[in-house]
Scaffold this motif. Structure first.
Motif: not given
Length: 395
Positions: A35-54
């Motif tokens: 996972l790249v560009s991981i950004r935690r928005d809250s205690y239970t929510v995380v945004h990230a970028k993942v390869k389409s193949t994964d």
């Protein structure tokens, strides 16, 4: 490099929601999913970028323990899927790409850069005559031939370079620096170019031998380069500005008719037949030496046939020639205008017309119109140039 890899093979921006986010991220790392560009928005929510193949593998790992939501797809693979779903858009993009590719093989414009005294329009004409015209394949334009043609037409140029810039042919030139004027320092004097009355004389070097108000003739000495001052002799290249009032006289003879016809009231009638463009006399006649004529068709035979006959009634009105002052003035005005333009063509460019006089005389030979134009002009010239002077006359 990893970001480029993501762009080429496609990626997805996901929202990962779990009660124990750290535990979910640990399981993802253990499974080898990056996972790249991981950004935690809250205690239970995380945004990230993942390869389409994964993406499928990620959902399988977190099945039942976390919620994975895809917010956006990106990269070339996403673009390919978009075009696959929208065939018309894909076809339009392909046609646009082909159009740009085809247009890039053509030259649509000729530009000229660096001109100062040379006319850009003239230079563009030379370039087009060498074979480089708008809307031509670039492969058919010989750059070397364009440069040679420009060099041949303008040999004083110091730099010529032609190249393509997009769909334009750019011809860049550099003009040479003009050769500075070399002044003659040999001893000489200033003489009069023509007859006139001096109105101003300014001496740069030498000594004036004429004064304001003097009437001089062509060839008279105005400023001498050989003179003595305080017991010393000087021999210099005389120079100065000599302004004089000159006169140009021209006489023209006009033999134009200055009379007009005036009707006397006498009328005669003639009837003729017009057949195949031939006039056949029927009756009547014209007894007058000076007259006006009016024709009227009285009848036509065979109007809708190839050959037709017309009967005409011709009315002659006697007239006599009477002198017309208005006609004479029109003739005189036209002659004055033509004569004035002729005299002005003889004047130097820096001359200033200050007065115009005219005289009109009637005689048996015609009307004599004499025009005199007075002008202020520079009449001084160095002695070395005097032998090359051409006599100027308004005649």
């Amino acid at each position: 490099m990893s970001l480029l890899w993501y762009f080429i093979f496609g990626y997805a921006i996901i929202e990962l929601e779990a009660v124990r986010v750290e535990h979910a991220l640990g399981r993802i790392a253990e499974a080898g999913v990056e996972l790249v560009s991981i950004r935690r928005d809250s205690y239970t929510v995380v945004h990230a970028k993942v390869k389409s193949t994964d993406l499928k593998k990620l959902r399988r790992i977190l099945s039942g323990s976390a919620r994975v939501t895809v917010e956006k797809y990106g990269g070339i693979r996403a673009l390919f899927w978009l075009l696959k779903r929208h065939v018309v858009l894909a076809a339009g993009a392909l046609l646009a790409l082909l159009a740009v590719l085809v247009i890039s093989f053509f030259c649509f414009k000729v530009e000229v850069v660096g001109t100062e005294t040379i006319s850009p329009q003239e230079l563009c004409r030379i370039v087009e005559e060498s074979g480089a015209r708008p809307v031509m394949l670039k492969s058919r334009i010989d750059i070397d031939a364009v440069e040679r043609a420009v060099w041949k037409a303008f040999p004083d140029l110091i730099y010529v370079y032609a190249s393509f810039d997009g769909v334009s042919l750019v011809v860049e030139v550099r003009e040479g620096v003009p050769v500075p004027e070399i002044y003659d320092t040999r001893p000489s004097s200033v003489y009069a170019l023509c007859d006139g009355v001096i109105t101003e004389i300014i001496v740069y070097s030498g000594k004036a031998v004429a004064c304001v108000g003097d009437r001089v003739r062509k060839g008279d000495l105005l400023i001498t380069g050989e003179y003595e001052s305080n017991g010393m002799s000087f021999s210099v290249a005389a120079g100065g500005r000599v302004t004089a009032r000159t006169e140009y006289i021209s006489t023209v003879v006009s033999g134009a008719d200055c009379t007009e016809l005036v009707l006397t009231g006498k009328v005669a009638t003639e009837r003729v037949m017009l057949f195949l463009n031939n006039r056949i006399h029927l009756s009547g006649g014209n007894p007058f030496s000076l007259f006006t004529e009016e024709s009227r068709v009285t009848s036509t035979l065979g109007e809708n046939y190839p050959v037709q006959i017309e009967l005409l009634e011709v009315t002659y009105r006697e007239a006599e020639a009477v002198y017309s002052e208005e006609k004479k003035q029109a003739v005189v005005t036209a002659a004055k205008k033509a004569t004035y333009q002729h005299i002005c063509s003889l004047l130097p460019e820096d001359a200033e017309v200050c007065a115009v006089y005219s005289y009109v005389t009637d005689s048996a030979e015609g009307i004599f119109i004499t025009l005199t134009v007075s002008a202020y002009e520079q009449i001084g010239a160095r002695g070395g140039a005097l032998a090359a002077l051409v006599p100027r006359s308004a005649e």
